[in-house]
Structure formats: structure tokens, C-alpha cells
Design an enzyme around this catalytic site. Structure first.
Site, PDB file in Angstrom:
ATOM      1  N   ALA A   1       0.815  -1.223   0.000  1.00 36.14           N
ATOM      2  CA  ALA A   1       0.000   0.000   0.000  1.00 36.14           C
ATOM      3  C   ALA A   1       0.845   1.267   0.000  1.00 36.14           C
ATOM      4  O   ALA A   1       0.420   2.289  -0.534  1.00 36.14           O
ATOM      5  CB  ALA A   1      -0.949  -0.005   1.192  1.00 36.14           C
ATOM      6  N   THR A   2       2.036   1.219   0.580  1.00 29.03           N
ATOM      7  CA  THR A   2       2.880   2.420   0.570  1.00 29.03           C
ATOM      8  C   THR A   2       3.186   2.798  -0.878  1.00 29.03           C
ATOM      9  O   THR A   2       3.018   3.953  -1.289  1.00 29.03           O
ATOM     10  CB  THR A   2       4.194   2.164   1.342  1.00 29.03           C
ATOM     11  OG1 THR A   2       3.864   1.817   2.690  1.00 29.03           O
ATOM     12  CG2 THR A   2       5.104   3.383   1.338  1.00 29.03           C
TER      13      THR A   2
ATOM     14  N   ASN B   1      -6.572   2.928  10.334  1.00 20.54           N
ATOM     15  CA  ASN B   1      -5.795   1.834  10.900  1.00 20.54           C
ATOM     16  C   ASN B   1      -5.636   1.910  12.412  1.00 20.54           C
ATOM     17  O   ASN B   1      -5.197   0.954  13.027  1.00 20.54           O
ATOM     18  CB  ASN B   1      -4.401   1.791  10.252  1.00 20.54           C
ATOM     19  CG  ASN B   1      -3.728   3.135  10.256  1.00 20.54           C
ATOM     20  OD1 ASN B   1      -4.237   4.101   9.696  1.00 20.54           O
ATOM     21  ND2 ASN B   1      -2.586   3.225  10.900  1.00 20.54           N
TER      22      ASN B   1
ATOM     23  N   GLN C   1      -6.868  -1.176   5.201  1.00 21.03           N
ATOM     24  CA  GLN C   1      -7.483  -1.844   6.352  1.00 21.03           C
ATOM     25  C   GLN C   1      -8.861  -2.411   6.024  1.00 21.03           C
ATOM     26  O   GLN C   1      -9.422  -3.165   6.821  1.00 21.03           O
ATOM     27  CB  GLN C   1      -7.614  -0.859   7.524  1.00 21.03           C
ATOM     28  CG  GLN C   1      -6.286  -0.372   8.072  1.00 21.03           C
ATOM     29  CD  GLN C   1      -5.508  -1.471   8.780  1.00 21.03           C
ATOM     30  OE1 GLN C   1      -6.080  -2.449   9.283  1.00 21.03           O
ATOM     31  NE2 GLN C   1      -4.192  -1.318   8.850  1.00 21.03           N
TER      32      GLN C   1
ATOM     33  N   SER D   1      -3.181  -3.977   0.253  1.00 17.50           N
ATOM     34  CA  SER D   1      -1.924  -4.632   0.624  1.00 17.50           C
ATOM     35  C   SER D   1      -2.216  -6.025   1.176  1.00 17.50           C
ATOM     36  O   SER D   1      -3.020  -6.167   2.103  1.00 17.50           O
ATOM     37  CB  SER D   1      -1.255  -3.776   1.695  1.00 17.50           C
ATOM     38  OG  SER D   1       0.006  -4.292   2.005  1.00 17.50           O
ATOM     39  N   ALA D   2      -1.550  -7.045   0.613  1.00 19.26           N
ATOM     40  CA  ALA D   2      -1.910  -8.432   0.940  1.00 19.26           C
ATOM     41  C   ALA D   2      -1.678  -8.811   2.397  1.00 19.26           C
ATOM     42  O   ALA D   2      -2.421  -9.623   2.957  1.00 19.26           O
ATOM     43  CB  ALA D   2      -1.119  -9.383   0.033  1.00 19.26           C
ATOM     44  N   HIS D   3      -0.654  -8.206   3.028  1.00 20.38           N
ATOM     45  CA  HIS D   3      -0.348  -8.685   4.390  1.00 20.38           C
ATOM     46  C   HIS D   3      -1.370  -8.231   5.424  1.00 20.38           C
ATOM     47  O   HIS D   3      -1.338  -8.651   6.575  1.00 20.38           O
ATOM     48  CB  HIS D   3       1.082  -8.306   4.810  1.00 20.38           C
ATOM     49  CG  HIS D   3       1.303  -6.850   5.125  1.00 20.38           C
ATOM     50  ND1 HIS D   3       1.304  -6.386   6.408  1.00 20.38           N
ATOM     51  CD2 HIS D   3       1.549  -5.776   4.330  1.00 20.38           C
ATOM     52  CE1 HIS D   3       1.558  -5.070   6.397  1.00 20.38           C
ATOM     53  NE2 HIS D   3       1.702  -4.690   5.141  1.00 20.38           N
TER      54      HIS D   3
ATOM     55  N   THR E   1       9.856  -7.156 -12.925  1.00 19.50           N
ATOM     56  CA  THR E   1       9.326  -8.517 -13.050  1.00 19.50           C
ATOM     57  C   THR E   1       8.183  -8.712 -12.072  1.00 19.50           C
ATOM     58  O   THR E   1       8.311  -8.403 -10.879  1.00 19.50           O
ATOM     59  CB  THR E   1      10.443  -9.541 -12.744  1.00 19.50           C
ATOM     60  OG1 THR E   1      11.469  -9.359 -13.712  1.00 19.50           O
ATOM     61  CG2 THR E   1       9.926 -10.973 -12.786  1.00 19.50           C
TER      62      THR E   1
ATOM     63  N   CYS F   1       5.977   4.514  17.141  1.00 20.64           N
ATOM     64  CA  CYS F   1       7.431   4.595  17.329  1.00 20.64           C
ATOM     65  C   CYS F   1       8.111   4.731  15.978  1.00 20.64           C
ATOM     66  O   CYS F   1       8.665   3.785  15.435  1.00 20.64           O
ATOM     67  CB  CYS F   1       7.948   3.353  18.036  1.00 20.64           C
ATOM     68  SG  CYS F   1       7.434   3.283  19.729  1.00 20.64           S
TER      69      CYS F   1
HETATM   70  C1  LIG Z   1      -3.953   2.553   6.210  1.00 19.36           C
HETATM   71  C2  LIG Z   1      -2.616   2.036   5.790  1.00 19.36           C
HETATM   72  N1  LIG Z   1      -2.036   2.524   4.690  1.00 19.36           N
HETATM   73  C3  LIG Z   1      -0.848   2.079   4.257  1.00 19.36           C
HETATM   74  C4  LIG Z   1      -0.146   1.106   4.951  1.00 19.36           C
HETATM   75  C5  LIG Z   1       1.178   0.646   4.433  1.00 19.36           C
HETATM   76  O1  LIG Z   1       1.033  -0.609   3.859  1.00 19.36           O
HETATM   77  P1  LIG Z   1       2.278  -1.488   3.358  1.00 19.36           P
HETATM   78  O2  LIG Z   1       2.869  -2.059   4.583  1.00 19.36           O
HETATM   79  O3  LIG Z   1       1.679  -2.514   2.495  1.00 19.36           O
HETATM   80  O4  LIG Z   1       3.193  -0.596   2.607  1.00 19.36           O
HETATM   81  C6  LIG Z   1      -0.718   0.570   6.105  1.00 19.36           C
HETATM   82  C7  LIG Z   1       0.003  -0.436   6.898  1.00 19.36           C
HETATM   83  O5  LIG Z   1       0.612  -0.150   7.901  1.00 19.36           O
HETATM   84  C8  LIG Z   1      -1.977   1.052   6.543  1.00 19.36           C
HETATM   85  O6  LIG Z   1      -2.563   0.566   7.645  1.00 19.36           O
END
Ligand SMILES: Cc1ncc(COP(=O)(O)O)c(C=O)c1O
Length: 396
Positions: free
Chosen positions: A71-72, A156, A184, A204-206, A245, A339
Site C-alpha cells: 500500500a505504501t 488503521n 485496512q 496490501s496483501a499482508h 518482473t 514509534c
Molecule cells: C492505512 C494504511 N495505509 C498504508 C499502509 C502501508 O502498507 P504497506 O505495509 O503494504 O506498505 C498501512 C500499513 O501499515 C496502513 O494501515
């Protein structure tokens, strides 16, 4: 034994996802771009099928999904991609103070490059919609010079679900591109990009029991295609929008994870909201003077939800969140302090809903997940109740 209640930070990879990814690594390791041989064509087909599955679960088309590292990166591509496109004439971007750093930091950069950034405040913790946007303010902020509105779908830290579909109506009126960071929400709430009316959506998959380091950006192609300036240049993959890739292992894992999450989205929403409510009740039975950070919740599934079903954020009287966590190393939760450096800063989200520095520092975020059980919730309440009583007696 660890009780893992930090499912907003990340989630445990589902065993079925690990199995799908292991199969890819062991047997389908060819480059999906190597279509000159059968091994490459086979992987290319699997990648295509997986992205198609992800698209259909979001009610999007296959060619509207750009795979990223998470997501970043998706947020960076959305913001810089729209703002820095050579045909972009508009100079204003509207967002919220409570966005994730993965959105706020790119906005700071764009501001230094001359864009006008409007960071709107949110409703305070005294409101039933704490953390929500004030629709009137957002209406006033959007104008014909606005290039982009970026409002997260679900927060989040305090779980607030924003009225993105309402915001979309105003954006459409001025032909403004609407982006939502749905990190989220995807996998926890049903997502329909058309019903939401968004043009760009990060995921974001994780966050939904998939692997780390893989995610995507939905990019609307119809009725009008969103124009994005690519941020990573190279081999021209993904229609030149994001070279490199394709992470075939991650893509297959992400699709599997989203498929599982969607199959149980309703039942898990009900179950996790029940566990969340139970944790709140049990903690209140043990500790006087708790306050809830974020919106009041409805019975899950009955009304339009305004809070993620798995989110709980609590301000504890007299005791810092960090101190509670230090006494409970087996409990994985997160404190109201992000942090980001050696010096812990109080959460900008909690400050934005009107908490003081001390209240923000005395807060803990709980994120319930698929693998949590009722007995873990009772144990958590017992542990925190005991440690809080001890620490509060020192503070008295
Ligand atoms: C709302 C939100 N945006 C973006 C991110 C960043 O996601 P990623 O870890 O996949 O870069 C997170 C995760 O911490 C998030 O909770």
C-alpha cells in the site's frame, strides 16, 4: 505463548496461502514475462488468472489492477502519479489529517513541490462518528482546481469507516480523481469500486492474511481512464505503469488470501465484532474509567458500519500504554504512540480526534483477527486487568 492482537499492523499468513506460494516457488519459478517458452507462459497464465480473481473480488476489471509492493507504493503511485502527470493542470489536493504516513509523507513532498495541500480535520472523540470526515467541510474544500481527493476507507488506528461514496458524488461534480487507501478495509469489508465511486484504491496483501511486500492499486479505466505518471521505470511491464518482473509468487498468494477472506467476510465480521465487544465488556468489568477512542459501534451487520468490526482502541486511566505493553510481552498489541523514531510520538490520529498527549500515550490499539479465539480474549482481559491494577497502584 503469544496472544496476537495486532492485526492492523499485519496478519499471520494463512496456511493455504503459504501452500499456494510454496507450490509456485517449487514448481513455477519461470519469469512470467518469458513468454517464449512454455514454463514462462504457464506462470504468465497463473498470474493473469490470479489478478483477474483479485479484480473480480473488488468488482473491477483485470486491466484496472496494477500490482505493487504494497500500500505504501500504491499510495505513492496514486498521489505522484496523478499530481505529476504532464497533462495535470490542477494544483490542489484534499485529504485528511488522520491518513497513514504512507499518504501524509508523499503529500508533504508534493507541498514542497508547489501543490496546495488541504488536510481536513475530523470529527472529535465526543462525536458518535469520531474520526469521520465532516462532509460539509469536504464539499467546501473540493473545487475546479482540485486534482485529487484522497480519503482512507478505514482508519488503521481507530477503525473509522469514511463515507467514501458520498465524497465521490462531490468529486464527480468537479471531475476530481478520488483515491482511497483501503489497506485496512480490503478483506474485511466487501469492496465494490463502482459502488464506492473511487478512481484509485490501494490495498496490501499482508493486511488480509497474505504475504508481505505485495499489494496493488486499482486504476479506473472506464468511463474515463485515470492518467498516471509512472513512478518506477524499467522493462515496461503492466502497461508501463509499474515496471519490474511481476512477483508471481506474491500475486498467487495475494489472490488466494483475498479469495479466502471474501468467502468468510460476513461470518468473520460478525465473529470478530463479537470478540471485540466482549473484550471491551471484560476490560470494563476489571478497570474503572476506560474510554473508547473512535466511533461508537452498531451491532455488526445491522446498519451501515462506521467502524471496522475488529478494531478496539482504548484510553486507560493513570497508566501509559507503553508501560502496560512492557509488563505484558506475550501480548501483541500496539500503543497509541507510533514509534517512528527513538522518541515515541503520541499518535497523530488520537490527537486529531481531540485526545491530549497524555491520553494518547495511555491508549492501546487492539486488532482482532481470524486466528483469535474467545479464550484468548478472556485471557487478555485478565492479564491487562491485573497489570493495570498493579501499575495504577504505583501511580496513586
Ligand atoms: C492505512 C494504511 N495505509 C498504508 C499502509 C502501508 O502498507 P504497506 O505495509 O503494504 O506498505 C498501512 C500499513 O501499515 C496502513 O494501515
Amino acid at each position: 505463548m503469544t496472544i496476537y492482537l495486532d492485526n492492523h499492523a499485519t496478519t499471520r499468513t494463512d496456511p493455504a496461502v503459504i501452500a499456494a506460494m510454496t507450490m509456485m516457488m517449487e514448481s513455477h519459478y519461470a519469469n512470467p514475462g518469458s513468454t517464449t517458452h512454455e514454463a514462462g507462459r504457464a506462470v504468465s497464465g497463473m498470474v493473469d488468472e490470479s489478478i483477474g480473481k483479485i479484480a473480480s473480488l473488488l468488482h473491477a476489471q483485470r486491466d484496472e489492477i496494477v500490482i505493487t509492493s504494497g500500500a505504501t507504493e500504491s499510495n505513492n503511485l496514486a498521489l505522484f502519479g496523478v499530481a505529476l502527470h504532464p497533462k495535470q493542470k490542477r494544483r490542489r489536493i484534499v485529504s485528511l489529517v488522520t491518513e497513514h504516513r504512507a499518504l501524509l509523507d508523499p503529500l508533504d513532498r508534493l507541498e514542497k513541490q508547489g501543490f496546495e495541500i488541504v488536510r481536513l480535520p475530523v470529527l472529535s472523540n465526543t462525536s458518535a462518528l469520531a474520526g469521520g470526515v465532516d462532509l460539509q467541510r469536504i464539499q467546501e474544500a473540493i473545487d475546479e482546481n482540485t486534482a485529487l481527493v484522497s480519503i482512507m476507507l478505514a482508519n488503521n488506528e481507530i477503525g473509522t469507516i469514511q463515507p467514501v461514496a458520498e465524497i465521490a458524488k462531490r468529486c464527480r461534480h468537479f471531475n476530481v480523481v478520488l483515491h482511497t487507501d483501503a489497506s485496512q478495509a480490503v478483506g474485511r469489508l466487501p469492496i465494490d469500486v463502482d459502488a464506492l465511486g473511487v478512481d484509485l484504491l490501494s490495498f496490501s496483501a499482508h493486511k488480509f492474511y497474505g504475504p508481505k511486500g505485495i499489494g496493488g492499486l486499482y486504476v479506473r479505466q472506464s468511463p474515463t481512464a485515470v492518467r498516471l505518471q509512472p513512478q518506477i521505470l524499467g522493462g515496461g511491464q503492466q502497461w508501463n505503469l509499474r515496471s519490474g518482473t511481476l512477483n508471481s509468487v506474491g500475486i498467487v498468494g495475494m489472490a488466494k488470501a483475498l479469495e479466502i477472506a471474501h468467502a468468510e467476510i460476513d461470518s468473520e465480521g460478525v465473529r470478530q465484532s463479537h470478540l471485540r465487544n466482549r473484550l471491551w465488556e471484560l476490560l470494563n468489568e476489571r478497570i474503572d474509567g476506560l474510554t473508547l477512542n473512535g466511533p461508537a459501534w452498531e451491532e455488526w451487520g445491522l446498519a451501515v458500519p462506521n467502524r471496522l468490526p475488529n478494531n478496539l482502541n482504548i484510553c486507560f486511566p493513570k497508566v501509559e500504554g507503553q508501560s502496560l505493553m512492557l509488563e505484558l510481552p506475550e501480548l501483541a498489541v500496539s500503543s497509541g504512540s507510533a514509534c517512528t523514531s527513538a522518541e515515541p510520538h503520541p499518535s497523530h490520529v488520537l490527537l486529531a480526534i481531540g485526545l491530549s498527549n497524555d491520553q494518547a500515550r495511555s491508549s492501546l490499539r487492539f486488532g482482532i483477527g481470524r486466528f483469535n479465539t474467545e479464550s484468548e480474549i478472556s485471557m487478555t482481559a485478565d492479564w491487562i486487568g491485573r497489570v493495570h491494577a498493579k501499575l495504577a497502584s504505583f501511580a496513586a
